[in-house]
Design a protein around this motif. Structure first.
Motif, PDB file in Angstrom:
ATOM      1  N   THR A  21       0.833  -1.208   0.000  1.00  0.00           N
ATOM      2  CA  THR A  21       0.000   0.000   0.000  1.00  0.00           C
ATOM      3  C   THR A  21       0.866   1.254   0.000  1.00  0.00           C
ATOM      4  O   THR A  21       0.534   2.251  -0.645  1.00  0.00           O
ATOM      5  CB  THR A  21      -0.971   0.018   1.199  1.00  0.00           C
ATOM      6  OG1 THR A  21      -0.214  -0.116   2.405  1.00  0.00           O
ATOM      7  CG2 THR A  21      -2.003  -1.077   1.092  1.00  0.00           C
ATOM      8  N   ARG A  43       1.009   4.301  -2.996  1.00  0.00           N
ATOM      9  CA  ARG A  43       0.908   5.743  -2.741  1.00  0.00           C
ATOM     10  C   ARG A  43       2.103   6.488  -3.333  1.00  0.00           C
ATOM     11  O   ARG A  43       1.969   7.590  -3.850  1.00  0.00           O
ATOM     12  CB  ARG A  43       0.812   6.003  -1.243  1.00  0.00           C
ATOM     13  CG  ARG A  43      -0.529   5.656  -0.689  1.00  0.00           C
ATOM     14  CD  ARG A  43      -0.667   6.070   0.776  1.00  0.00           C
ATOM     15  NE  ARG A  43      -1.836   5.391   1.288  1.00  0.00           N
ATOM     16  CZ  ARG A  43      -1.806   4.225   1.936  1.00  0.00           C
ATOM     17  NH1 ARG A  43      -0.657   3.649   2.199  1.00  0.00           N
ATOM     18  NH2 ARG A  43      -2.919   3.670   2.340  1.00  0.00           N
ATOM     19  N   SER A  96       3.697   4.902   5.925  1.00  0.00           N
ATOM     20  CA  SER A  96       2.664   5.144   4.917  1.00  0.00           C
ATOM     21  C   SER A  96       1.582   4.076   4.977  1.00  0.00           C
ATOM     22  O   SER A  96       0.390   4.371   4.923  1.00  0.00           O
ATOM     23  CB  SER A  96       3.309   5.176   3.526  1.00  0.00           C
ATOM     24  OG  SER A  96       2.337   5.384   2.528  1.00  0.00           O
ATOM     25  N   THR A 106      -0.538   4.600   8.185  1.00  0.00           N
ATOM     26  CA  THR A 106      -1.293   5.845   8.346  1.00  0.00           C
ATOM     27  C   THR A 106      -2.141   6.251   7.147  1.00  0.00           C
ATOM     28  O   THR A 106      -2.968   7.145   7.258  1.00  0.00           O
ATOM     29  CB  THR A 106      -0.343   7.019   8.643  1.00  0.00           C
ATOM     30  OG1 THR A 106       0.485   7.242   7.493  1.00  0.00           O
ATOM     31  CG2 THR A 106       0.504   6.744   9.869  1.00  0.00           C
ATOM     32  N   GLY A 107      -1.889   5.637   5.982  1.00  0.00           N
ATOM     33  CA  GLY A 107      -2.633   6.033   4.789  1.00  0.00           C
ATOM     34  C   GLY A 107      -2.089   7.284   4.115  1.00  0.00           C
ATOM     35  O   GLY A 107      -2.729   7.840   3.232  1.00  0.00           O
ATOM     36  N   ARG A 108      -0.911   7.737   4.499  1.00  0.00           N
ATOM     37  CA  ARG A 108      -0.296   8.925   3.900  1.00  0.00           C
ATOM     38  C   ARG A 108       0.827   8.498   2.953  1.00  0.00           C
ATOM     39  O   ARG A 108       1.318   7.388   3.008  1.00  0.00           O
ATOM     40  CB  ARG A 108       0.292   9.814   4.994  1.00  0.00           C
ATOM     41  CG  ARG A 108      -0.730  10.406   5.927  1.00  0.00           C
ATOM     42  CD  ARG A 108      -0.027  11.224   6.993  1.00  0.00           C
ATOM     43  NE  ARG A 108      -0.963  12.002   7.766  1.00  0.00           N
ATOM     44  CZ  ARG A 108      -1.163  11.827   9.061  1.00  0.00           C
ATOM     45  NH1 ARG A 108      -0.505  10.908   9.719  1.00  0.00           N
ATOM     46  NH2 ARG A 108      -2.018  12.587   9.698  1.00  0.00           N
ATOM     47  N   CYS A 109       1.262   9.440   2.120  1.00  0.00           N
ATOM     48  CA  CYS A 109       2.436   9.207   1.286  1.00  0.00           C
ATOM     49  C   CYS A 109       3.582  10.027   1.867  1.00  0.00           C
ATOM     50  O   CYS A 109       3.373  10.908   2.694  1.00  0.00           O
ATOM     51  CB  CYS A 109       2.167   9.594  -0.165  1.00  0.00           C
ATOM     52  SG  CYS A 109       1.655  11.306  -0.375  1.00  0.00           S
ATOM     53  N   HIS A 125       5.908  13.070   5.710  1.00  0.00           N
ATOM     54  CA  HIS A 125       4.643  12.646   5.117  1.00  0.00           C
ATOM     55  C   HIS A 125       3.825  13.863   4.748  1.00  0.00           C
ATOM     56  O   HIS A 125       3.906  14.903   5.404  1.00  0.00           O
ATOM     57  CB  HIS A 125       3.850  11.799   6.112  1.00  0.00           C
ATOM     58  CG  HIS A 125       4.207  10.350   6.049  1.00  0.00           C
ATOM     59  ND1 HIS A 125       3.311   9.361   6.318  1.00  0.00           N
ATOM     60  CD2 HIS A 125       5.357   9.716   5.736  1.00  0.00           C
ATOM     61  CE1 HIS A 125       3.876   8.186   6.181  1.00  0.00           C
ATOM     62  NE2 HIS A 125       5.132   8.376   5.842  1.00  0.00           N
ATOM     63  N   ILE A 177      -3.982  10.138  -4.534  1.00  0.00           N
ATOM     64  CA  ILE A 177      -2.809   9.527  -3.907  1.00  0.00           C
ATOM     65  C   ILE A 177      -3.229   8.387  -2.980  1.00  0.00           C
ATOM     66  O   ILE A 177      -2.581   7.349  -2.928  1.00  0.00           O
ATOM     67  CB  ILE A 177      -1.999  10.570  -3.100  1.00  0.00           C
ATOM     68  CG1 ILE A 177      -1.579  11.745  -3.979  1.00  0.00           C
ATOM     69  CG2 ILE A 177      -0.810   9.923  -2.415  1.00  0.00           C
ATOM     70  CD1 ILE A 177      -0.651  11.401  -5.090  1.00  0.00           C
ATOM     71  N   THR A 178      -4.299   8.594  -2.246  1.00  0.00           N
ATOM     72  CA  THR A 178      -4.709   7.611  -1.245  1.00  0.00           C
ATOM     73  C   THR A 178      -5.825   6.690  -1.719  1.00  0.00           C
ATOM     74  O   THR A 178      -6.237   5.794  -0.993  1.00  0.00           O
ATOM     75  CB  THR A 178      -5.153   8.322   0.046  1.00  0.00           C
ATOM     76  OG1 THR A 178      -6.209   9.234  -0.265  1.00  0.00           O
ATOM     77  CG2 THR A 178      -3.988   9.082   0.671  1.00  0.00           C
TER      78      THR A 178
END
Length: 171
Positions: free
Chosen positions: A14, A18, A117, A120-123, A137, A145-146
Motif C-alpha cells: 500500500t 501511494r 505510509s 497511516t494512509g499517507r504518502c 509525510h 494519492i490515497t
C-alpha cells in the motif's frame, strides 16, 4: 511481539502504491520545505502540509527520528505523526520505531517511511540536502494519492523490488 520486518511486509504494497501515485502527481517539480508554515511546495502549484518523520545522515550513516532531533528545535505541531509511530512501536515492541537513532542497515528512511505510509494512509517524500535527506509525510495529499490502486497498476506494485521503490521519487 511484532518485528519491523513483519510489519513492513504487511504494509509495503500500500505504501508503494501511494508513492507511485505521488510520483505521477509531482513529476519533475522541485521541492521546498517550510518548517515555519509546516508545508512543502512542489514547483509553483502544489502545496501540502507535512508531518516530519526523520533524517538520514550521509556523514555518519545514521537515521534520526524527528521526535529525537532536539538540536533542530523542530515545531511540535510537525511531530505528531512520528510521535504516534513511536507510541505504536512502544505498544508493539518494535525497536526501530522507538530508538532515537540507529544505523540505516536495520531500516533505512525509505523502509521506515513506507511502513509509516502503510500504517497511516499517507504518502511520503524524501528531500535530499547536502549531507543527508529529510523524510516527511504529506498530511493533506489529494484523493488520487490515497485512493485504491487501479487494477492495471496492482501487478506492477506487487512485483516491484523495494530497492526500485527508493528511486520512484527523484528526491
Amino acid at each position: 511481539m511484532l518485528t519491523f520486518d513483519r510489519l513492513f511486509a504487511e504494509h509495503v504494497a500500500t505504501g508503494l502504491a501511494r508513492q507511485l501515485a505521488l510520483g505521477d502527481l509531482i513529476g519533475e517539480r522541485g521541492w521546498q520545505l517550510d518548517l515555519t508554515s509546516g508545508t512543502v511546495t512542489f514547483g509553483d502549484d502544489l502545496r501540502y502540509h507535512v508531518q516530519l518523520l526523520g533524517t538520514e545522515s550521509h556523514d555518519d550513516g545514521s537515521w534520526l527520528w524527528a521526535w529525537a532531533n532536539e538540536a533542530s528545535d523542530l515545531p511540535p505541531a510537525l511531530l505528531h505523526l512520528c510521535g504516534w509511530l513511536r507510541e505504536f512501536g512502544d505498544r508493539q515492541g518494535v525497536a526501530e520505531l522507538t530508538e532515537p537513532t540507529f544505523a540505516p542497515r536495520r531500516a533505512d528512511g525509505h523502509r521506515l517511511a513506507l511502513l509509516a505510509s502503510g500504517l497511516t494512509g499517507r504518502c511520503y517524500y524524501r528531500g535530499p540536502y547536502p549531507g543527508g535527506a529529510v523524510f516527511f509525510h504529506l498530511d493533506d495529499a489529494p484523493p488520487q494519492i490515497t485512493a485504491p490502486v487501479r487494477p492495471e497498476r496492482v501487478l506492477g506494485v506487487l512485483s516491484m523490488d523495494v530497492g526500485d521503490a527508493s528511486g520512484i521519487l527523484k528526491g
